[in-house]
Motif scaffolding. Structure first.
Motif, PDB file in Angstrom:
ATOM      1  N   ALA B 175      79.929  39.525  38.178  1.00 54.70           N
ATOM      2  CA  ALA B 175      80.435  38.881  36.967  1.00 54.70           C
ATOM      3  C   ALA B 175      80.606  39.880  35.830  1.00 54.70           C
ATOM      4  CB  ALA B 175      79.482  37.771  36.534  1.00 54.70           C
ATOM      5  N   CYS B 176      79.956  41.016  35.935  1.00 55.04           N
ATOM      6  CA  CYS B 176      79.941  41.981  34.832  1.00 55.04           C
ATOM      7  C   CYS B 176      81.203  42.836  34.832  1.00 55.04           C
ATOM      8  CB  CYS B 176      78.714  42.882  34.943  1.00 55.04           C
ATOM      9  SG  CYS B 176      78.691  44.191  33.704  1.00 55.04           S
ATOM     10  N   PRO B 177      81.925  42.847  33.726  1.00 49.08           N
ATOM     11  CA  PRO B 177      83.152  43.655  33.679  1.00 49.08           C
ATOM     12  C   PRO B 177      82.862  45.152  33.751  1.00 49.08           C
ATOM     13  CG  PRO B 177      82.685  42.683  31.525  1.00 49.08           C
ATOM     14  CD  PRO B 177      81.703  42.097  32.478  1.00 49.08           C
ATOM     15  N   MET B 178      81.639  45.525  33.462  1.00 49.62           N
ATOM     16  CA  MET B 178      81.309  46.948  33.502  1.00 49.62           C
ATOM     17  C   MET B 178      80.857  47.399  34.889  1.00 49.62           C
ATOM     18  SD  MET B 178      82.110  46.711  30.484  1.00 49.62           S
ATOM     19  CE  MET B 178      82.956  48.209  30.839  1.00 49.62           C
ATOM     20  N   ILE B 209      67.596  49.361  38.137  1.00 48.16           N
ATOM     21  CA  ILE B 209      68.753  50.250  38.294  1.00 48.16           C
ATOM     22  C   ILE B 209      69.940  49.697  37.528  1.00 48.16           C
ATOM     23  CG2 ILE B 209      70.534  50.934  39.956  1.00 48.16           C
ATOM     24  CD1 ILE B 209      68.336  52.754  40.352  1.00 48.16           C
ATOM     25  N   ARG B 210      70.154  48.403  37.657  1.00 45.94           N
ATOM     26  CA  ARG B 210      71.296  47.821  36.969  1.00 45.94           C
ATOM     27  C   ARG B 210      71.136  47.950  35.461  1.00 45.94           C
ATOM     28  NH1 ARG B 210      73.297  43.186  35.114  1.00 45.94           N
ATOM     29  NH2 ARG B 210      75.564  43.326  35.017  1.00 45.94           N
ATOM     30  N   ALA B 211      69.913  47.724  34.969  1.00 44.56           N
ATOM     31  CA  ALA B 211      69.681  47.854  33.524  1.00 44.56           C
ATOM     32  C   ALA B 211      70.028  49.272  33.064  1.00 44.56           C
ATOM     33  CB  ALA B 211      68.232  47.527  33.191  1.00 44.56           C
ATOM     34  N   HIS B 213      72.077  51.456  34.524  1.00 42.97           N
ATOM     35  CA  HIS B 213      73.513  51.716  34.627  1.00 42.97           C
ATOM     36  C   HIS B 213      74.309  51.024  33.527  1.00 42.97           C
ATOM     37  CE1 HIS B 213      73.720  53.169  39.078  1.00 42.97           C
ATOM     38  NE2 HIS B 213      72.887  53.847  38.335  1.00 42.97           N
ATOM     39  N   LEU B 214      73.722  50.025  32.922  1.00 42.61           N
ATOM     40  CA  LEU B 214      74.421  49.299  31.867  1.00 42.61           C
ATOM     41  C   LEU B 214      74.012  49.763  30.482  1.00 42.61           C
ATOM     42  CD1 LEU B 214      76.542  47.167  32.285  1.00 42.61           C
ATOM     43  CD2 LEU B 214      75.118  47.299  34.287  1.00 42.61           C
ATOM     44  N   SER B 215      73.038  50.685  30.393  1.00 38.56           N
ATOM     45  CA  SER B 215      72.602  51.022  29.034  1.00 38.56           C
ATOM     46  C   SER B 215      73.681  51.812  28.315  1.00 38.56           C
ATOM     47  CB  SER B 215      71.267  51.766  29.010  1.00 38.56           C
ATOM     48  OG  SER B 215      71.038  52.413  30.188  1.00 38.56           O
ATOM     49  N   ARG B 217      76.486  50.674  27.845  1.00 33.66           N
ATOM     50  CA  ARG B 217      77.769  50.209  28.363  1.00 33.66           C
ATOM     51  C   ARG B 217      77.903  48.700  28.216  1.00 33.66           C
ATOM     52  NH1 ARG B 217      78.291  50.686  33.581  1.00 33.66           N
ATOM     53  NH2 ARG B 217      80.520  51.034  33.540  1.00 33.66           N
ATOM     54  N   CYS B 218      76.754  48.038  28.184  1.00 37.38           N
ATOM     55  CA  CYS B 218      76.781  46.574  28.069  1.00 37.38           C
ATOM     56  C   CYS B 218      77.366  46.157  26.724  1.00 37.38           C
ATOM     57  CB  CYS B 218      75.356  46.043  28.197  1.00 37.38           C
ATOM     58  SG  CYS B 218      75.192  44.315  27.753  1.00 37.38           S
ATOM     59  N   VAL B 219      78.234  45.165  26.749  1.00 38.66           N
ATOM     60  CA  VAL B 219      78.817  44.674  25.500  1.00 38.66           C
ATOM     61  C   VAL B 219      78.224  43.327  25.092  1.00 38.66           C
ATOM     62  CG1 VAL B 219      80.968  45.920  25.881  1.00 38.66           C
ATOM     63  CG2 VAL B 219      80.754  43.555  26.691  1.00 38.66           C
ATOM     64  N   GLY B 220      77.242  42.863  25.860  1.00 39.87           N
ATOM     65  CA  GLY B 220      76.541  41.637  25.485  1.00 39.87           C
ATOM     66  C   GLY B 220      77.333  40.356  25.673  1.00 39.87           C
ATOM     67  N   CYS B 221      78.289  40.363  26.595  1.00 41.87           N
ATOM     68  CA  CYS B 221      79.124  39.171  26.765  1.00 41.87           C
ATOM     69  C   CYS B 221      78.366  38.011  27.399  1.00 41.87           C
ATOM     70  CB  CYS B 221      80.346  39.500  27.614  1.00 41.87           C
ATOM     71  SG  CYS B 221      79.970  39.962  29.310  1.00 41.87           S
ATOM     72  N   GLY B 222      77.296  38.316  28.146  1.00 44.31           N
ATOM     73  CA  GLY B 222      76.510  37.255  28.763  1.00 44.31           C
ATOM     74  C   GLY B 222      77.044  36.749  30.089  1.00 44.31           C
ATOM     75  N   ASN B 223      78.097  37.355  30.602  1.00 42.23           N
ATOM     76  CA  ASN B 223      78.603  36.930  31.918  1.00 42.23           C
ATOM     77  C   ASN B 223      77.498  36.974  32.965  1.00 42.23           C
ATOM     78  OD1 ASN B 223      81.211  36.562  31.043  1.00 42.23           O
ATOM     79  ND2 ASN B 223      82.139  37.969  32.496  1.00 42.23           N
ATOM     80  N   CYS B 224      76.649  38.010  32.910  1.00 39.69           N
ATOM     81  CA  CYS B 224      75.616  38.180  33.936  1.00 39.69           C
ATOM     82  C   CYS B 224      74.622  37.029  33.930  1.00 39.69           C
ATOM     83  CB  CYS B 224      74.899  39.514  33.801  1.00 39.69           C
ATOM     84  SG  CYS B 224      74.235  39.815  32.139  1.00 39.69           S
ATOM     85  N   ASP B 225      74.056  36.716  32.770  1.00 35.63           N
ATOM     86  CA  ASP B 225      73.029  35.688  32.860  1.00 35.63           C
ATOM     87  C   ASP B 225      73.594  34.279  32.995  1.00 35.63           C
ATOM     88  OD1 ASP B 225      71.488  36.218  29.578  1.00 35.63           O
ATOM     89  OD2 ASP B 225      73.333  35.157  30.096  1.00 35.63           O
ATOM     90  N   LEU B 234      69.079  37.924  32.032  1.00 36.98           N
ATOM     91  CA  LEU B 234      69.445  39.320  32.253  1.00 36.98           C
ATOM     92  C   LEU B 234      69.979  40.008  31.004  1.00 36.98           C
ATOM     93  CD1 LEU B 234      71.219  38.662  35.623  1.00 36.98           C
ATOM     94  CD2 LEU B 234      69.122  39.979  35.333  1.00 36.98           C
ATOM     95  N   ARG B 235      70.678  39.247  30.179  1.00 38.60           N
ATOM     96  CA  ARG B 235      71.320  39.847  29.016  1.00 38.60           C
ATOM     97  C   ARG B 235      70.301  40.498  28.068  1.00 38.60           C
ATOM     98  NH1 ARG B 235      75.262  36.147  25.547  1.00 38.60           N
ATOM     99  NH2 ARG B 235      73.976  34.607  26.598  1.00 38.60           N
ATOM    100  N   LEU B 236      69.072  39.947  28.070  1.00 39.06           N
ATOM    101  CA  LEU B 236      68.055  40.478  27.171  1.00 39.06           C
ATOM    102  C   LEU B 236      67.771  41.948  27.448  1.00 39.06           C
ATOM    103  CD1 LEU B 236      65.323  37.698  27.073  1.00 39.06           C
ATOM    104  CD2 LEU B 236      67.329  37.995  25.630  1.00 39.06           C
ATOM    105  N   ILE B 237      67.689  42.280  28.713  1.00 42.40           N
ATOM    106  CA  ILE B 237      67.361  43.661  29.075  1.00 42.40           C
ATOM    107  C   ILE B 237      68.452  44.573  28.548  1.00 42.40           C
ATOM    108  CG2 ILE B 237      66.823  45.216  30.989  1.00 42.40           C
ATOM    109  CD1 ILE B 237      66.552  42.743  32.752  1.00 42.40           C
ATOM    110  N   ASN B 238      69.698  44.172  28.804  1.00 41.45           N
ATOM    111  CA  ASN B 238      70.800  45.028  28.419  1.00 41.45           C
ATOM    112  C   ASN B 238      70.960  45.094  26.908  1.00 41.45           C
ATOM    113  OD1 ASN B 238      71.362  45.523  31.161  1.00 41.45           O
ATOM    114  ND2 ASN B 238      72.341  43.535  31.280  1.00 41.45           N
ATOM    115  N   ALA B 239      70.670  43.986  26.240  1.00 41.94           N
ATOM    116  CA  ALA B 239      70.758  43.983  24.781  1.00 41.94           C
ATOM    117  C   ALA B 239      69.725  44.957  24.213  1.00 41.94           C
ATOM    118  CB  ALA B 239      70.521  42.581  24.245  1.00 41.94           C
TER     119      ALA B 239
HETATM  120  S1  SF4 Z   1      76.104  41.062  29.041  1.00 41.56           S
HETATM  121 FE1  SF4 Z   1      75.864  41.300  31.274  1.00 41.56          FE
HETATM  122  S2  SF4 Z   1      77.917  40.962  32.090  1.00 41.56           S
HETATM  123 FE2  SF4 Z   1      78.204  41.375  29.885  1.00 41.56          FE
HETATM  124  S3  SF4 Z   1      78.544  43.622  29.784  1.00 41.56           S
HETATM  125 FE3  SF4 Z   1      76.332  43.262  29.511  1.00 41.56          FE
HETATM  126  S4  SF4 Z   1      75.467  43.508  31.563  1.00 41.56           S
HETATM  127 FE4  SF4 Z   1      77.688  43.191  31.820  1.00 41.56          FE
END
Ligand code: SF4
Ligand code: SF4
Ligand code: SF4
Lengths: 337, 276
Positions: B175-178, B209-211, B213-215, B217-225, B234-239
């Motif tokens: 689901a993640c565009p990145m 690992i995913r966290a 790879h997204l650091s 790079r994540c734009v916080g769209c929330g598609n993942c969670d 999941l979005r919390l980790i990336n945020a």
């Molecule tokens: S919020 Fe999730 S889906 Fe959106 S860019 Fe970040 S990691 Fe990817």
């Protein structure tokens, strides 16, 4: 006169079963997520859910399971099999679609090779199903010729009473009768009527779909691409599905010693059919989605005479891009065979 | 004219003049609250378009679908600011040619949908600049605050419990565009870098690992969670990782198509004496 189990006796039943050495499992909701989980008392059950987010499948076919330990010595390879763990269990409050899912997969796990892991768990688990009195927009058991009070795969069927105070008990198998002997004195005779089962409108004409799928010309129809264009190839639908059963073997360890495990796999993944050469016979997501539908409603019934879908609707309920079996079969049933 | 009607007309114009070969947008879903992605190739298909506050999914990931952009033709796409940032990153990481993308920008503000002026990703740079400037005071998820109050052991336990539910469906990745790699590190088995089994260790390895790879790079769209079928936040980790990267490197993901990827750059005057 029917046998009745009153809700306020349920906690006693749980205690009885536990005392008799059974692990008691049932629908449990924790914050944002629900599944069939082990409980210690009846208060932990959430019997009001339409169904738990996760299906019953994982209790019989876990997402990862050790099969064999290997060690490669100079002269020989030594292996040690893992045996399926023995545990007597009772699942209280299964949904009819979940229980049917297990019955659908029985022939699959036993046709050429008998999967001991599956059958040991099947034989040691009593399934007490509660007929549904409510459904949601995604439920579609009736479209699969099943019903909110279907008995398929269950050992006991409980029908909720109209007055909401308990259930009518229908014993279906010896395994069920055996488990209910433990609580025989907690049941009583009664004549309270059962509540009406949920109304689940038929969403598509299954026979029409099957006829279309069986026509070889439709294998290459542009329909497949159109319907699955938005599929992102995650495997939520297959992993949540009570009947999807594909698995992969993976070795964990190093070249010399390790464990070979059986892990869930999914036809939604590009890697599922990828050859070592890099060629992939199912190169596109639409070919993968076609496989999923064909397998469930054409190949599987061709071999085992039953559709590989029990109508729980989880695939559509949880799909991140709002796809699913329902939409696809609805679209197919409008096409000319 | 409502914003939906305005955009519908715009899509029809783009398609009928041949300015784009396809527009990716939203249409009604299977319930009143759901929207599903819509791929419009003819003006008539635009009749199904909806644009309202339920259009929250980030559609940017569809742009890197195999073959879509390989004919050099242009594609239109409905994007919120997070989606525009996604395509900047995709361009910066050489995954697409940003000149091929026609942005139909919009933003959701509470109960309102607003149009964003502009057509190419670069037109929105002032907007993204201001989002970056306001990032430190932007309201944060209360759960992040709560997790920050925990000591490392409690925090580890928290995530361990969350990850214990993971079934390794990889919906988060898909689901993640990145997450555009055709072959993800977890799909590699010769050698196998990450444990593919879905048990405690395997789940932890995958999510950590995913966290990483997204650091940045994540734009916080929330598609993942939203995609995660077992509802791991999941979005919390990336945020949180994004916050670290912003503090340490003044890097805010997706500022422009030429922004240097934070995971692939090294400065001689970096305060660290090693690179990971
Ligand atoms: S919020 Fe999730 S889906 Fe959106 S860019 Fe970040 S990691 Fe990817
Ligand atoms: S149909 Fe939906 S849930 Fe299934 S693989 Fe495609 S995107 Fe994932
Ligand atoms: S979407 Fe959720 S369950 Fe699936 S792999 Fe990602 S974290 Fe695990």
């Amino acid at each position: 006169m029917t046998r009745i189990l009153l809700s306020d006796k349920l906690d006693n039943c749980v205690a009885r079963w536990r005392k008799a050495g059974l692990t008691v499992i049932g629908p449990v909701k924790k914050e944002t997520f629900s599944s069939y989980a082990t409980v210690e008392n009846a208060a932990e059950f959430d019997l009001g859910l339409v169904m738990p987010d996760r299906s019953i499948k994982g209790l019989f076919f876990p997402q990862t399971e050790p099969m064999v330990h290997y060690s490669i010595k100079k002269q020989a390879i030594e292996t040690r099999d893992f045996t399926p763990p023995s545990e007597k269990r009772i699942i209280f409050g299964a949904r009819p679609c979940d229980a049917s899912g297990l019955a659908i997969d029985d022939p699959l796990f036993g046709w050429d090779y008998k999967d001991d892991f599956w059958f040991q768990r099947r034989n040691e688990t009593v399934i007490v199903t509660i007929a549904c009195t409510k459904a949601d927009d995604f439920c579609m058991c009736t479209s699969l010729k099943l019903a909110p009070d279907s008995t398929k795969g269950s050992d006991i069927l409980l029908r909720p009473l109209q007055n909401n105070r308990g259930w009518q008990v229908e014993e279906l198998t010896d395994r069920g009768r055996e488990a209910f002997k433990e609580i025989a004195d907690l049941l009583q005779d009664g004549s309270e009527p059962a509540a009406a089962v949920a109304v689940v409108p038929e969403k598509f004409n299954l026979d029409a779909c099957v006829a279309w799928l069986q026509n070889p010309e439709n294998f290459d129809s542009t329909f497949w691409k159109e319907i699955s264009m938005r599929c992102i190839g995650c495997a939520s639908c297959t992993f949540l599905c009570p009947t999807c059963h594909c698995f992969d073997f993976q070795d964990e360890g190093d070249t010399f010693t390790g464990i070979r495990r059986k892990n869930w796999d999914s036809c939604s993944f590009a890697l599922f059919t990828m050859h070592t050469s890099g060629h992939n016979p199912r190169a596109t997501q639409s070919a993968r989605w076609r496989q999923r539908i064909m397998h469930k409603f054409n190949y599987f019934p061709g071999k085992f005479n039953v559709n590989s879908c029990s109508g729980c609707g989880r695939c559509s309920r949880q799909c991140p891009v709002d796809m699913g079996i329902t939409e696809t079969l609805q679209a197919i049933s409008t096409l000319q065979p | 004219m409502t914003i939906q009607e305005k955009y519908k007309a715009r899509v029809k114009e783009l398609l009928s003049t041949g300015a784009v070969k396809m527009v990716i947008g939203y249409k009604p879903g299977s319930t009143a609250e759901r929207r599903r992605p819509l791929f419009m190739r003819s003006p008539e298909e635009a009749d199904q378009l909806v644009l309202d506050t339920a259009c929250i999914a980030n559609l940017a990931g569809y742009l890197v679908a195999e073959g879509l952009l390989s004919d050099d033709k242009r594609v239109g796409i409905f994007l919120k600011p997070d989606g525009i940032r996604s395509i900047n990153i995709l361009a910066a990481e050489a995954q697409l040619n940003i000149d091929q993308i026609v942005v139909l920008g919009f933003d959701i503000d509470g109960q309102e949908v607003n149009a964003l002026e502009g057509e190419s990703a670069g037109d929105f740079s002032a907007l993204i600049e201001s989002i970056k400037d306001h990032a430190p005071e932007a309201p944060r998820n209360p759960l992040i605050e709560q997790i920050e109050q925990m000591n490392p052991i409690q925090r580890f336990d928290f995530w361990q419990t969350e990850f214990s539910r993971c079934i390794k469906c990889y919906a988060c990745r898909q689901a993640c565009p990145m997450c555009y790699c055709r072959r993800c590190i977890v799909d590699s088995n010769q050698p196998q870098w990450i444990n593919t089994s879905s048990h405690t260790l395997g789940n932890l390895e995958w999510n950590i690992i995913r966290a990483f790879h997204l650091s940045g790079r994540c734009v916080g769209c929330g598609n993942c969670d939203r995609a995660c079928p077992v509802n791991i936040p999941l979005r919390l980790i990336n945020a949180r990782m994004g916050q670290e990267v912003l503090g340490a490197f003044d890097h805010f993901a997706g500022m422009s198509e030429t922004q240097e990827p934070v995971l692939a750059s090294f400065k001689k005057d970096d305060s660290e004496t090693f690179i990971l």
